[in-house]
Design a protein around this motif. Structure first.
Motif, PDB file in Angstrom:
ATOM      1  N   THR A  20       0.821  -1.203  -0.117  1.00  0.00           N
ATOM      2  CA  THR A  20      -0.058  -0.246   0.021  1.00  0.00           C
ATOM      3  C   THR A  20       0.817   1.150   0.047  1.00  0.00           C
ATOM      4  N   LYS A  21       0.307   2.439  -0.388  1.00  0.00           N
ATOM      5  CA  LYS A  21       0.939   3.508  -0.467  1.00  0.00           C
ATOM      6  C   LYS A  21       0.825   4.375   1.059  1.00  0.00           C
ATOM      7  N   VAL A  22       1.934   4.733   1.779  1.00  0.00           N
ATOM      8  CA  VAL A  22       1.946   5.532   3.054  1.00  0.00           C
ATOM      9  C   VAL A  22       2.775   6.409   3.034  1.00  0.00           C
ATOM     10  N   ASP A  23       1.982   7.674   2.969  1.00  0.00           N
ATOM     11  CA  ASP A  23       2.838   8.989   2.651  1.00  0.00           C
ATOM     12  C   ASP A  23       3.837   9.137   1.447  1.00  0.00           C
ATOM     13  N   ASN A  24       3.070   8.600   0.471  1.00  0.00           N
ATOM     14  CA  ASN A  24       3.923   8.325  -1.124  1.00  0.00           C
ATOM     15  C   ASN A  24       5.083   7.496  -1.012  1.00  0.00           C
ATOM     16  N   LEU A  25       5.125   6.707   0.059  1.00  0.00           N
ATOM     17  CA  LEU A  25       6.171   5.713  -0.020  1.00  0.00           C
ATOM     18  C   LEU A  25       5.474   4.300  -0.103  1.00  0.00           C
ATOM     19  N   ARG A  26       5.895   3.210  -0.912  1.00  0.00           N
ATOM     20  CA  ARG A  26       5.252   1.991  -1.144  1.00  0.00           C
ATOM     21  C   ARG A  26       5.664   1.134   0.136  1.00  0.00           C
ATOM     22  N   PHE A  27       4.676   0.413   0.762  1.00  0.00           N
ATOM     23  CA  PHE A  27       5.029  -0.093   1.833  1.00  0.00           C
ATOM     24  C   PHE A  27       4.151  -1.530   1.830  1.00  0.00           C
ATOM     25  N   HIS A  28       4.911  -2.697   2.168  1.00  0.00           N
ATOM     26  CA  HIS A  28       4.238  -3.894   2.327  1.00  0.00           C
ATOM     27  C   HIS A  28       3.419  -3.973   3.447  1.00  0.00           C
ATOM     28  N   GLU A  29       2.177  -4.684   3.180  1.00  0.00           N
ATOM     29  CA  GLU A  29       1.053  -4.840   4.296  1.00  0.00           C
ATOM     30  C   GLU A  29       1.124  -6.280   4.869  1.00  0.00           C
ATOM     31  N   LYS A  30       1.527  -7.315   3.781  1.00  0.00           N
ATOM     32  CA  LYS A  30       1.409  -8.445   4.321  1.00  0.00           C
ATOM     33  C   LYS A  30       2.637  -9.212   3.726  1.00  0.00           C
ATOM     34  N   GLU A  76      -0.823  -2.770   9.880  1.00  0.00           N
ATOM     35  CA  GLU A  76      -2.273  -1.984   9.902  1.00  0.00           C
ATOM     36  C   GLU A  76      -2.014  -0.623  10.195  1.00  0.00           C
ATOM     37  N   SER A  77      -2.775   0.321   9.915  1.00  0.00           N
ATOM     38  CA  SER A  77      -2.668   1.769  10.315  1.00  0.00           C
ATOM     39  C   SER A  77      -1.348   2.319  10.567  1.00  0.00           C
ATOM     40  N   MET A  78      -0.482   1.835   9.316  1.00  0.00           N
ATOM     41  CA  MET A  78       0.697   2.456   9.200  1.00  0.00           C
ATOM     42  C   MET A  78       0.683   4.072   9.064  1.00  0.00           C
ATOM     43  N   LYS A  79       1.595   4.758   9.764  1.00  0.00           N
ATOM     44  CA  LYS A  79       1.771   6.258   9.730  1.00  0.00           C
ATOM     45  C   LYS A  79       3.219   6.767   9.923  1.00  0.00           C
ATOM     46  N   PHE A  80       3.545   7.534   9.304  1.00  0.00           N
ATOM     47  CA  PHE A  80       4.785   8.342   9.296  1.00  0.00           C
ATOM     48  C   PHE A  80       4.829   9.700   9.928  1.00  0.00           C
TER      49      PHE A  80
END
Length: 278
Positions: free
Chosen positions: A230-240, A262-266
């Motif tokens: 998923t995208k987290v603040d413009n960075l692609r990040f793995h969920e699973k 879940e609920s990833m935040k920078f």
């Protein structure tokens, strides 16, 4: 029981093998003259180009370097040999990413409250507010805190000092699609186990997205596949991601653990003293 012990040893070895490099990396950066940026440390060959393209694909080095903190919930599900749920756990993770690594992990298990804190120099585990001083808890505090940080920092961690990158071409047999195969080793002295373990990281043939990694840690093998992003603040990040017990030929023997973020935040504002040891 054999598989459970095997899996635990694998996870602990992974953390020792690569996360202890973080401390040495910080020390190296502090004393190196002249200082080179992480991207400049990458070799000027095909291996270095693979990492550059992988970093660009997930959002670029500058976007990552500007992040100060990161927090998320981590759901961990352990499976038995038949694929049934053996144990599940939900943890809350908080990290300081820059300028130095610090970590806090908290969870509940059988009515007890557990916390692991790493202040960047020392890591401790607590049960119901009391420090756990047995050797296993001390090892878990160090391995878990640096280990999880290593995972969330991919592919940026491949720019660390002491990393030896070797491009092995297109691999069409390990996974269900052709991927770029990058062998990753660590120089002797780069962390507590530098020179002892060997990794392979696999990137999508066309996009350079992170697909999987394989680890030979001397006492066994593991294969981790990255399933969703998923995208987290413009960075692609793995969920699973799925962690598998594997054999020396990189064949999957058993799906062992499922990790879900879940609920990833920078850059959340963290409470004062959140990384202070008690």
């Amino acid at each position: 029981m054999r598989n459970q012990i095997f899996s635990i040893l694998a996870l602990l070895t992974i953390a020792i093998a690569i996360f202890s490099c973080q401390t040495d990396t910080q020390q190296t950066n502090a004393t190196a003259v002249p200082t080179r940026s992480p991207m400049e440390r990458l070799p000027q060959n095909e291996a270095g180009e693979i990492v550059r393209k992988a970093i660009d694909f997930v959002g670029g080095w500058e976007a990552w370097a500007n992040k100060k903190t990161f927090s998320f919930y981590k759901n961990i599900t352990h499976l038995d040999v038949d694929g049934n749920v053996e144990k599940s756990q939900r943890q809350f993770h908080q990290y300081q990413i820059h300028p130095t690594i610090k970590a806090r992990m908290s969870w509940e298990d059988k009515g007890n409250q557990y916390v692991i804190i790493n202040n960047g120099e020392e890591a401790k585990k607590y049960e119901n507010g009391k420090e756990m001083t047995d050797d296993n808890s001390k090892q878990q505090a160090w391995n878990s805190s640096y280990g999880s940080n290593y995972v969330i920092s991919m592919p940026f961690k491949l720019t660390d000092p002491g990393v030896i990158l070797t491009y092995e071409g297109i691999d069409s047999t390990t996974l269900q699609k052709p991927v770029h195969s990058l062998k990753v080793e660590y120089e002797k002295g780069a962390g507590s186990t530098g020179g002892m373990h060997t990794w392979w990281y696999y990137f999508d043939k066309d996009s350079y997205d992170l697909v999987a990694n394989f680890l030979d840690y001397g006492e066994g093998y593991s294969l981790t596949t990255y399933e969703t992003f998923t995208k987290v603040d413009n960075l692609r990040f793995h969920e699973k991601r799925f962690s598998h017990i594997a054999d020396s030929a990189k064949n999957i023997v058993q799906k062992r653990t499922i990790y879900e973020n879940e609920s990833m935040k920078f850059d959340n504002v963290l409470e004062e003293g959140v990384f202070d040891l008690k």
